[in-house]
Write a protein that holds these residues in place. Structure first.
Motif, PDB file in Angstrom:
ATOM      1  N   GLY A 147     -26.427 -42.208  39.844  1.00 22.36           N
ATOM      2  CA  GLY A 147     -28.261 -42.710  38.927  1.00 22.36           C
ATOM      3  C   GLY A 147     -29.035 -41.702  39.770  1.00 22.36           C
ATOM      4  N   PHE A 148     -28.545 -41.113  40.870  1.00 25.63           N
ATOM      5  CA  PHE A 148     -29.759 -39.912  40.749  1.00 25.63           C
ATOM      6  C   PHE A 148     -29.729 -38.945  40.889  1.00 25.63           C
ATOM      7  CE2 PHE A 148     -31.936 -42.247  45.294  1.00 25.63           C
ATOM      8  CZ  PHE A 148     -31.744 -43.282  44.922  1.00 25.63           C
ATOM      9  N   HIS A 149     -29.299 -38.223  39.729  1.00 26.97           N
ATOM     10  CA  HIS A 149     -29.002 -36.648  39.263  1.00 26.97           C
ATOM     11  C   HIS A 149     -28.198 -37.328  38.642  1.00 26.97           C
ATOM     12  CE1 HIS A 149     -25.019 -36.484  40.301  1.00 26.97           C
ATOM     13  NE2 HIS A 149     -24.457 -35.780  39.446  1.00 26.97           N
ATOM     14  N   ARG A 181     -32.591 -37.586  44.706  1.00 28.81           N
ATOM     15  CA  ARG A 181     -33.200 -38.568  43.546  1.00 28.81           C
ATOM     16  C   ARG A 181     -33.680 -36.870  42.714  1.00 28.81           C
ATOM     17  NH1 ARG A 181     -35.388 -43.783  42.753  1.00 28.81           N
ATOM     18  NH2 ARG A 181     -35.027 -44.699  44.618  1.00 28.81           N
TER      19      ARG A 181
END
Lengths: 252, 252, 252, 252
Positions: free
Chosen positions: B36-38, B66
């Motif tokens: 979910g961060f990249h 992030r």
């Protein structure tokens, strides 16, 4: 005789702060910790979980719509499957910090517009409950009595705990007076304390029309993001203990 | 004789897709799932975990800076404490989906610029390792042999598994030839398959100057986001099994 | 006889792509360029504006809810003042790229759930229009005939251009058949081309019940994000020019 | 004799606030307005621009890395082309609000880690300048004298204005003492006021080793996000006007 006192915590993001988390963690018994979708960066989540665990405050997942810009106060019409996945993501993220602090997520309480949605809308209530069930079917949900999510929890065999708001006015049907309206928020610590004591001792609160509502809450909610929030919460705590009501987490 | 085959998966976001996740999940034995961060929205994470669990593919946390806009390929100079918290957040989030699918996170592999950072920078390597240790000290880290994170894992008693890249060229010092340079990426399935077989059987790979590098990998990495990625991965798998090398997850 | 052909463009984000922007920019006369809220990173916006300006394609602002994860397809119940500010922000951002390319934003077309909202909801329609008016009261809005935003534009003296969809089925009331339903999307290039020609020549289109709708569009919309989108758009263009209808931007 | 007084403003996001924008807008002559990448939601940008325009305060674009979680204080190693596009996006977005308020963006000042980067790194300085030039080559850049961006601006023919910090300590080489170090920040209003007066009258400031630095600033920067920021800024203003130095915007 015991009751729980819950407040929203960890609702900053990066450099920004909202409530005085440290002070509130000295007053409440349950912390609704923001999980990064409406507020709550990982550093803040970690710090709040560490202090909560140290002080014996139960950690709850304050799950929300993905909406930093609107602080989760805007209803998002999203498919149930997407909402359930968003909730499960938040549950897992917070649990990592809770466990690293020697505790774990003890309950779930939706935030803002999602709280309102799961009160009225069976589809969104079902989506949140679906995520809770897949994460841990024994995890209690904290919410409004008579809400859709209360019904969904009952149907699914997931524990549900009713909460009452000591600093919000009630309509005669048990719903909250919307924030914009006159008298919706009770800011006087004495008034809030009196309502808290009556709720704890009798399970009843007075609605705006003077009628008496039966709630029988397992937890009382105080808001942390208003001026004077810490003083109000402390007054509530003192009134409860002074009336012989012990404060302890409702979950776990 | 066994080896693991890993690839990056779940690297879409919302409507956007990158690799053919379903096809790759039929070839690899370990899935580095974006958290979910990249990349990696919750719905995608959930779907990839479900298919991986069903097929016996090990789920690894592909943790990242992030950085959706830069796909985690841009180094961010952030304090170690913030990086550790970001990594722990991602570990927890992915683990919720892995557990809901009947599995759990089996290993950690940093992504993109963070992979490069933990190879060269002891501070960022230490931050990632700190998060892993707080999440689960028995959780193996997958990375480049001789890297800073390999050293940090050894010092902390966290398991470390070396990987080799079958479709990337190596410098004589064991580092990868940077993507921009000529011949950095090997796209010919036959060439990649031959390298994979040699790596599995002898633990060695040829560097760009013709010298022979000793790697002895526990896992071979194939990239999923290039045209022909599935064909290349399938050729690698076939070459390995044809040479009598059994494919199975290195972790769990 | 002339008509405009518009399509959504620049709807990637970072490494992710959706449509074949370059090919579509060789077919359409107006480009609805994503502005970063549902899609459209700055590099993509810059590239699409540069190519559009070079080819004489008009640049329109495809404004949206702030919703990368949902691609702007989820209705967000936000106050009008917040929505208006979000739209103005996007208009300014895109205009910087349009001007750097030697052009400027020529029109506004809301995207996804916001398109649906401004069709039905006078409050959200008014918010979008308020932003347009403050940006440039001479900037035309592109939308559905008979919509709330058409009415709001008329009341405010802002130009409004009606569009018709050549690859979407219509209900008898002039609304689109929702995407989930059978036959909602027309994928056959020949069928779309025939609809386009009839719309351009007669201003009419057949609804799903066989009735004939009068639309008299100033622009025809083709979708760019479906398989075969470029072929369909090219077939529409060829059918129009073959029928003696010249294609040129409706605005600017 | 005149000088400009600038401060960072609009650095909240959604519900979160940082400085007392309204009070500071009564003191400064130039407002460095956050553009949404490190802070600054559209509603905040709109409100700050409206008040600034009303009071004759010049609006500057406080452009930043895309980093809400880190408040733009973390260096991001991104390609120059991506950085330039990010800056142009922010310039356009803010300009829409400035123009809607009857003003326009009068200058550019990078924020946080980007400010540090354009001071030391010619590539990132060149990227920012490239965006400024494409937006409006007559738009002045505000920065540290002797910095890389000062050199880049001179080479490109873009106006550059040097600023001095009245509440930050200087090293003998003209760079700022990093925030973490002792004495880096001057919080005493009297001390800051004295430095401001000397800077305005003589163009000199004392470095931490007692040596005297020649800066000859066109603008003095006061920080808005520290406790007592408004009092300090007011003391600076009073000291300047008391010494016969008129305060007016350096740009436009």
């Amino acid at each position: 005789m015991t009751i729980d006192l819950n407040a929203d915590l960890g609702e900053g993001f990066g450099v920004w702060r909202l409530a005085d988390d440290d002070a509130l963690l000295g007053v409440v018994t349950s912390a609704n910790v923001a999980c990064g979708f409406h507020a709550g960066d990982p550093v803040t989540m970690q710090r709040v979980c560490a202090v909560a665990a140290e002080r014996g405050v139960a950690i709850g997942a304050q799950v929300s719509y993905r909406d930093l810009a609107g602080f989760g106060r805007r209803r998002i019409d999203m498919p149930a499957s997407e909402l359930a996945a968003d909730v499960l993501y938040q549950l897992g993220a917070l649990d990592a910090f809770a466990r690293a602090a020697g505790s774990r997520v003890r309950y779930v309480k939706p935030h803002g517009a999602l709280y309102a949605a799961v009160t009225e809308d069976p589809v969104q209530a079902g989506a949140v409950l679906d995520a809770v069930r897949r994460f841990d079917p024994a995890l209690p949900v904290l919410g409004l009595p008579g809400s859709e999510i209360a019904a969904a929890a009952a149907a699914a065999g997931v524990p549900f705990t009713a909460e009452a708001f000591v600093d919000r006015a009630y309509r005669p049907d048990g719903r909250l007076v919307p924030r914009g309206e006159d008298g919706a928020v009770i800011t006087d610590p004495g008034a809030a304390a009196a309502r808290a004591r009556r709720l704890a001792l009798t399970g009843r609160v007075e609605a705006v029309d003077g009628s008496s509502l039966a709630i029988t809450p397992g937890s009382l909610c105080v808001h942390g993001d208003t001026p004077g929030a810490v003083e109000l919460a402390a007054a509530v705590r003192e009134a409860l203990t002074g009336a012989g009501v012990a404060l302890e987490p409702f979950a776990g």
